[in-house]
Design a protein around this motif. Structure first.
Motif, PDB file in Angstrom:
ATOM      1  N   THR A 193       0.812  -1.090   0.042  1.00  0.00           N
ATOM      2  CA  THR A 193      -0.063   0.059   0.137  1.00  0.00           C
ATOM      3  C   THR A 193       0.860   1.189  -0.005  1.00  0.00           C
ATOM      4  O   THR A 193       0.447   2.282  -0.159  1.00  0.00           O
ATOM      5  CB  THR A 193      -0.825   0.110   1.271  1.00  0.00           C
ATOM      6  N   THR A 194       2.055   1.064   0.359  1.00  0.00           N
ATOM      7  CA  THR A 194       2.927   2.368   0.319  1.00  0.00           C
ATOM      8  C   THR A 194       4.571   1.758  -0.385  1.00  0.00           C
ATOM      9  O   THR A 194       4.632   0.579  -0.275  1.00  0.00           O
ATOM     10  CB  THR A 194       3.472   2.868   1.523  1.00  0.00           C
ATOM     11  N   GLY A 195       5.158   2.713  -1.035  1.00  0.00           N
ATOM     12  CA  GLY A 195       6.580   2.039  -1.451  1.00  0.00           C
ATOM     13  C   GLY A 195       6.395   1.360  -2.494  1.00  0.00           C
ATOM     14  O   GLY A 195       5.733   0.851  -3.089  1.00  0.00           O
ATOM     15  N   ASP A 196       7.756   0.961  -2.901  1.00  0.00           N
ATOM     16  CA  ASP A 196       8.101   0.026  -4.243  1.00  0.00           C
ATOM     17  C   ASP A 196       7.770  -1.317  -3.826  1.00  0.00           C
ATOM     18  O   ASP A 196       7.991  -1.581  -2.551  1.00  0.00           O
ATOM     19  CB  ASP A 196       9.618   0.207  -4.715  1.00  0.00           C
ATOM     20  N   PRO A 197       7.401  -1.967  -4.666  1.00  0.00           N
ATOM     21  CA  PRO A 197       7.049  -3.768  -4.655  1.00  0.00           C
ATOM     22  C   PRO A 197       8.450  -4.269  -4.077  1.00  0.00           C
ATOM     23  O   PRO A 197       9.451  -3.890  -4.600  1.00  0.00           O
ATOM     24  CB  PRO A 197       6.334  -4.176  -5.738  1.00  0.00           C
ATOM     25  N   LYS A 198       8.380  -5.394  -3.203  1.00  0.00           N
ATOM     26  CA  LYS A 198       9.411  -6.017  -2.972  1.00  0.00           C
ATOM     27  C   LYS A 198       9.596  -7.683  -3.382  1.00  0.00           C
ATOM     28  O   LYS A 198       8.427  -7.977  -3.526  1.00  0.00           O
ATOM     29  CB  LYS A 198       9.727  -6.271  -1.503  1.00  0.00           C
ATOM     30  N   GLY A 199      10.545  -8.233  -4.236  1.00  0.00           N
ATOM     31  CA  GLY A 199      10.375  -9.537  -4.754  1.00  0.00           C
ATOM     32  C   GLY A 199      10.473 -10.705  -3.647  1.00  0.00           C
ATOM     33  O   GLY A 199      11.561 -10.714  -3.095  1.00  0.00           O
ATOM     34  N   VAL A 200       9.400 -11.096  -3.222  1.00  0.00           N
ATOM     35  CA  VAL A 200       9.212 -12.104  -2.223  1.00  0.00           C
ATOM     36  C   VAL A 200       9.959 -13.753  -2.898  1.00  0.00           C
ATOM     37  O   VAL A 200       9.576 -14.075  -3.896  1.00  0.00           O
ATOM     38  CB  VAL A 200       8.033 -12.398  -1.606  1.00  0.00           C
ATOM     39  N   MET A 201      10.895 -14.187  -2.324  1.00  0.00           N
ATOM     40  CA  MET A 201      11.710 -15.333  -2.860  1.00  0.00           C
ATOM     41  C   MET A 201      10.958 -16.528  -2.150  1.00  0.00           C
ATOM     42  O   MET A 201      11.358 -16.886  -0.888  1.00  0.00           O
ATOM     43  CB  MET A 201      13.072 -15.189  -2.568  1.00  0.00           C
ATOM     44  N   ASN A 566     -17.138   8.257  -8.809  1.00  0.00           N
ATOM     45  CA  ASN A 566     -15.962   7.296  -9.527  1.00  0.00           C
ATOM     46  C   ASN A 566     -15.340   6.406  -8.486  1.00  0.00           C
ATOM     47  O   ASN A 566     -15.032   7.036  -7.351  1.00  0.00           O
ATOM     48  CB  ASN A 566     -14.984   8.178 -10.166  1.00  0.00           C
ATOM     49  N   ALA A 567     -15.369   5.335  -8.975  1.00  0.00           N
ATOM     50  CA  ALA A 567     -14.675   4.249  -8.025  1.00  0.00           C
ATOM     51  C   ALA A 567     -13.145   4.341  -7.816  1.00  0.00           C
ATOM     52  O   ALA A 567     -12.471   4.782  -8.653  1.00  0.00           O
ATOM     53  CB  ALA A 567     -14.953   2.732  -8.569  1.00  0.00           C
ATOM     54  N   PHE A 568     -12.743   3.662  -6.680  1.00  0.00           N
ATOM     55  CA  PHE A 568     -11.077   4.041  -6.519  1.00  0.00           C
ATOM     56  C   PHE A 568     -10.697   2.941  -7.319  1.00  0.00           C
ATOM     57  O   PHE A 568     -11.199   1.716  -7.465  1.00  0.00           O
ATOM     58  CB  PHE A 568     -10.954   3.359  -4.949  1.00  0.00           C
ATOM     59  N   SER A 569      -9.761   3.130  -8.229  1.00  0.00           N
ATOM     60  CA  SER A 569      -9.308   2.231  -9.237  1.00  0.00           C
ATOM     61  C   SER A 569      -7.754   1.905  -9.254  1.00  0.00           C
ATOM     62  O   SER A 569      -7.015   2.612  -8.556  1.00  0.00           O
ATOM     63  CB  SER A 569      -9.583   2.767 -10.698  1.00  0.00           C
ATOM     64  N   LEU A 574      -5.197   4.067  -6.346  1.00  0.00           N
ATOM     65  CA  LEU A 574      -6.101   4.013  -5.329  1.00  0.00           C
ATOM     66  C   LEU A 574      -6.236   2.820  -4.587  1.00  0.00           C
ATOM     67  O   LEU A 574      -6.419   2.915  -3.447  1.00  0.00           O
ATOM     68  CB  LEU A 574      -7.401   4.942  -5.476  1.00  0.00           C
ATOM     69  N   ILE A 575      -6.172   1.732  -5.397  1.00  0.00           N
ATOM     70  CA  ILE A 575      -6.095   0.501  -4.732  1.00  0.00           C
ATOM     71  C   ILE A 575      -5.234  -0.459  -5.250  1.00  0.00           C
ATOM     72  O   ILE A 575      -4.605  -0.146  -6.382  1.00  0.00           O
ATOM     73  CB  ILE A 575      -7.650  -0.268  -4.877  1.00  0.00           C
ATOM     74  N   THR A 576      -5.012  -1.545  -4.672  1.00  0.00           N
ATOM     75  CA  THR A 576      -3.811  -2.449  -4.933  1.00  0.00           C
ATOM     76  C   THR A 576      -4.708  -3.338  -5.833  1.00  0.00           C
ATOM     77  O   THR A 576      -5.480  -3.526  -6.156  1.00  0.00           O
ATOM     78  CB  THR A 576      -3.206  -3.157  -4.084  1.00  0.00           C
ATOM     79  N   PRO A 577      -3.694  -4.237  -6.718  1.00  0.00           N
ATOM     80  CA  PRO A 577      -4.562  -5.307  -7.465  1.00  0.00           C
ATOM     81  C   PRO A 577      -5.139  -6.451  -6.554  1.00  0.00           C
ATOM     82  O   PRO A 577      -6.117  -7.066  -7.139  1.00  0.00           O
ATOM     83  CB  PRO A 577      -3.266  -6.184  -8.015  1.00  0.00           C
ATOM     84  N   THR A 578      -4.944  -6.647  -5.628  1.00  0.00           N
ATOM     85  CA  THR A 578      -5.627  -7.158  -4.528  1.00  0.00           C
ATOM     86  C   THR A 578      -6.612  -6.522  -3.779  1.00  0.00           C
ATOM     87  O   THR A 578      -7.307  -7.070  -2.863  1.00  0.00           O
ATOM     88  CB  THR A 578      -5.007  -7.990  -3.383  1.00  0.00           C
ATOM     89  N   LEU A 579      -7.263  -5.370  -4.273  1.00  0.00           N
ATOM     90  CA  LEU A 579      -8.188  -4.376  -3.642  1.00  0.00           C
ATOM     91  C   LEU A 579      -8.319  -3.971  -2.282  1.00  0.00           C
ATOM     92  O   LEU A 579      -8.995  -3.369  -1.715  1.00  0.00           O
ATOM     93  CB  LEU A 579      -9.519  -5.346  -3.627  1.00  0.00           C
ATOM     94  N   LYS A 580      -6.797  -3.943  -2.094  1.00  0.00           N
ATOM     95  CA  LYS A 580      -6.652  -3.161  -0.579  1.00  0.00           C
ATOM     96  C   LYS A 580      -6.340  -1.748  -1.041  1.00  0.00           C
ATOM     97  O   LYS A 580      -5.863  -1.163  -1.946  1.00  0.00           O
ATOM     98  CB  LYS A 580      -5.392  -3.573  -0.129  1.00  0.00           C
ATOM     99  N   LEU A 581      -6.926  -0.662  -0.070  1.00  0.00           N
ATOM    100  CA  LEU A 581      -7.005   0.609  -0.112  1.00  0.00           C
ATOM    101  C   LEU A 581      -5.419   1.296  -0.019  1.00  0.00           C
ATOM    102  O   LEU A 581      -4.741   0.883   0.773  1.00  0.00           O
ATOM    103  CB  LEU A 581      -7.633   1.404   0.761  1.00  0.00           C
ATOM    104  N   ARG A 582      -5.160   1.930  -1.036  1.00  0.00           N
ATOM    105  CA  ARG A 582      -3.880   2.786  -0.916  1.00  0.00           C
ATOM    106  C   ARG A 582      -4.175   4.208  -0.205  1.00  0.00           C
ATOM    107  O   ARG A 582      -4.350   5.243  -0.823  1.00  0.00           O
ATOM    108  CB  ARG A 582      -3.265   3.188  -2.266  1.00  0.00           C
ATOM    109  N   ARG A 583      -4.188   4.234   1.137  1.00  0.00           N
ATOM    110  CA  ARG A 583      -4.875   5.394   1.853  1.00  0.00           C
ATOM    111  C   ARG A 583      -4.189   6.581   1.564  1.00  0.00           C
ATOM    112  O   ARG A 583      -4.920   7.409   1.279  1.00  0.00           O
ATOM    113  CB  ARG A 583      -4.608   4.888   3.395  1.00  0.00           C
ATOM    114  N   LYS A 584      -2.856   6.341   1.558  1.00  0.00           N
ATOM    115  CA  LYS A 584      -2.117   7.856   1.370  1.00  0.00           C
ATOM    116  C   LYS A 584      -2.361   8.445  -0.020  1.00  0.00           C
ATOM    117  O   LYS A 584      -2.900   9.706  -0.170  1.00  0.00           O
ATOM    118  CB  LYS A 584      -0.877   7.550   1.370  1.00  0.00           C
ATOM    119  N   ASN A 585      -2.874   7.715  -1.082  1.00  0.00           N
ATOM    120  CA  ASN A 585      -2.963   8.144  -2.470  1.00  0.00           C
ATOM    121  C   ASN A 585      -4.596   8.485  -2.563  1.00  0.00           C
ATOM    122  O   ASN A 585      -4.982   9.605  -2.966  1.00  0.00           O
ATOM    123  CB  ASN A 585      -2.999   7.041  -3.475  1.00  0.00           C
ATOM    124  N   ILE A 586      -5.420   7.993  -1.815  1.00  0.00           N
ATOM    125  CA  ILE A 586      -6.929   8.364  -1.637  1.00  0.00           C
ATOM    126  C   ILE A 586      -7.012   9.605  -1.024  1.00  0.00           C
ATOM    127  O   ILE A 586      -7.612  10.451  -1.512  1.00  0.00           O
ATOM    128  CB  ILE A 586      -7.665   7.099  -1.062  1.00  0.00           C
TER     129      ILE A 586
END
Length: 601
Positions: A193-201, A566-569, A574-586
């Motif tokens: 929901t914040t920052g760059d994505p990290k690759g989980v091994m 308009n929906a959070f897209s 405004l939301i992640t691909p798993t539909l979690k809210l990106r609150r800071k951006n909203i």
């Protein structure tokens, strides 16, 4: 039994040899020849494609990415890459060019697989930006390719006239033999929901352990069908797909999630993975339909749910049954529950549910109608499931007990700490962040929790998301949003409370339900915005919120709200691909609307 016996590729090879002509993969509304793939075809396709990749220069533990909606080809490619002892990097089909570029560069991807024309165009742009990408492979054979580059249709690589050198076949056989539990399976980039994505091994040991532990708690057989509804790019659906196939089950793929109702009825799955929002929508739709029925039908429905709840407690050993209750339950089942279950295919044995907290009222409803929802807790970093409710231990509101191989304890601020063989190796290319996410060998989850006397885990909130009002009260936003989100007129909701004197909310209405209500009330409007500003509509939402928030404490309740047209897209971030809210951006996007809700009247 040793974990070596649970090596993913070897399990699937065993099923292929046992099941032959039986269907392994099926695409809902997918064109031939990918509408049905037998176990024999799956083995043949994945062996051939693995050899092709080796011939194209893909080395052991090189990275290959998949950017596609759910489809049988997704899993064929996934398994082929793994048979070549390479590593799969899944991308969400909703990723922007910039997001995809970041992941592909960070993971040094050499081959990119995509589904359709739009994704191929994006892949070409990405190849220009990321020189490491040597090859692009497209699932849809109707897409025109740039043959001046190493671009292929998937079908062309699988045809007999694409010849494989003897040396390549020898390498392929050698890689299969040398495959071990320490090999990486995948890099899954957490959307965050914040920052760059990290690759989980995640490696084969992680998946072997989760398969072994799921065997102990689930009744899934090689005669069962699972519907892949959630994105395969997410650890939940992907690890579940691996489990389904390792156990010889059939996996059905849904490409268009808007067709979920039709897919469930048509495929009649024995199981499907879901997120709370899906269950909330089913629950609210049924409640809305009941509210429109006669008083007699409403009374029968309410009586049936009470009976179902009492019978559920009996099945869980929390109450004693009686012949009269059994008779009542049989009648309630015939009058109400059977129809509801048939709308969900009629064959569901259980539905794993994760990703967020499920509202207790919604969970209780599904328990009452005998659709077993098995809420669990997990993360990408733990190869999904850490704790899980089971058929015999369904505790409403909880996430169940830890799997046999998992250790859990509570740290500072009741943070959930995890240790076990399904825990990731670390974050790719991020040794410092890997170290900071562990505490003496325990993974720090960032989630707060508690246990009941029976050892069931309850998630109290996301520690970083806990909001503190200016009055010193702590608000768990997901709890409030979960309650309000059960309303059939509310599609999305984001609450605001941090450092504020009271709670407010940004609400995206379910326009289909609201439009039907407005017509019933004789409300005319020219645009969605005009409808949302109508005083009767605002009053309607005020009344709905009073009902939905009855169980909340006074300081938790939404005092003011703004209806959004308009929906959070995902596209707007405004939301992640798993539909979690990106609150800071909203909050940044709707700063004026939020500020207006705190202006003195």
């Amino acid at each position: 039994m040793s974990l070596e016996a649970f090596h993913l590729i070897r399990l699937i090879q065993q099923q292929s040899s046992l099941k032959g002509d039986a269907i392994a993969l099926e695409g809902f509304e997918t064109k031939a020849p990918w509408d049905q793939v037998s176990w024999e075809q799956l083995n043949k396709h994945t062996n051939k494609l693995a050899s092709v990749l080796i011939q194209l220069g893909v080395d052991v533990q090189d990275k290959c990415a998949i950017l596609s909606q759910n489809c049988p080809q997704w899993t064929c490619v996934d398994l082929a890459i793994l048979k070549a002892r390479s590593v799969v990097v899944p991308l969400y089909p909703t990723n922007t060019l910039e997001q995809a570029q970041f992941i592909l560069e960070d993971s040094d991807v050499k081959v990119l697989f995509v589904n359709d024309e739009q994704q191929y165009e994006m892949a070409c742009r990405l190849q220009a930006l990321v020189p490491m990408i040597e090859t692009i492979v497209v699932f849809d054979d109707s897409v025109d390719l740039d043959y001046t580059k190493q671009h292929f249709h998937l079908y062309s690589l699988l045809e007999d006239d694409f010849l494989i050198e003897n040396e390549t076949n020898e390498q392929f056989e050698q890689r299969l033999v040398e495959a071990n539990l320490s090999d990486l399976v995948t890099l899954i980039y957490t959307s965050g929901t914040t920052g760059d994505p990290k690759g989980v091994m995640l490696d084969y040991r992680n998946f072997a352990s989760t398969i072994s532990q799921h065997d102990e708690i689930l009744d899934f057989t090689d005669q069962d069908t699972s519907l892949a509804f959630l994105p395969l790019s997410h650890v939940f659906e992907r690890s579940w797909t691996f489990y389904v196939l390792s156990r010889g089950g059939k996996n059905v793929y849904l490409q268009d999630t808007n067709r979920i109702k039709q897919a469930i009825v048509a495929t009649r799955p024995n199981t499907l993975c879901v997120v709370p929002r899906f269950l909330e929508k089913v629950y609210s739709a049924i409640q809305d339909q009941v509210s429109k029925g006669s008083k007699v039908k409403q009374g029968i429905f309410a009586w049936a749910l009470k009976v179902g709840s009492r019978q559920f407690d009996v099945t869980q050993g929390r109450a004693k049954g009686t012949p009269f209750l059994t008779w009542q339950h049989n009648l309630a089942d015939k009058l109400v529950f059977e129809k509801l279950r048939n709308a969900l295919g009629g064959k569901l044995k259980f539905m794993p549910c994760g990703g967020a907290a499920l509202d207790a009222n919604v969970a209780a409803f599904f328990h009452a109608i005998n659709v077993p929802v098995l809420c669990g807790y997990g993360m990408t970093e733990t190869t999904a499931t850490v704790t899980c409710n089971t058929i015999g231990n369904r505790v409403t509101g909880s996430n169940g007990k830890p799997l046999s191989g998992m250790e859990i304890k509570l740290g500072t601020d009741n943070e959930i700490l995890i240790r076990g063989e399904t825990v990731m190796r670390g974050y790719y290319n991020r040794p410092e962040e890997t170290v900071s996410n562990f505490e003496n060998g325990w993974l720090k989850t960032g989630d707060a929790g508690e246990f009941d006397e029976e050892g069931n885990l309850y998630i109290t909130d996301r520690i970083k998301e806990l909001m503190k009002t200016s009055n010193g009260k702590y608000i768990a936003p997901q709890r409030v949003e979960g309650k309000v989100g059960c309303c059939p007129f509310i599609e999305q909701v984001a609450i605001i409370a941090d450092a504020k004197s009271y709670v407010t909310a940004l609400i995206v209405p379910t326009f289909e339900s609201l439009d039907a209500w407005a017509k019933e009330k004789g409300i005319r409007y020219e645009s969605p915005l005009e409808l949302l500003r109508n005083s009767y509509v605002i009053e309607h939402f005020e009344q709905r919120l009073k009902i939905m928030q009855k169980e909340l404490a006074s300081f938790e309740k939404i005092k003011k709200f703004t209806l959004l047209p308009n929906a959070f897209s995902i596209e707007e971030g405004l939301i992640t691909p798993t539909l979690k809210l990106r609150r800071k951006n909203i909050y940044a996007t709707y700063s004026k609307e939020i500020q207006a809700m705190y202006q003195p009247i």
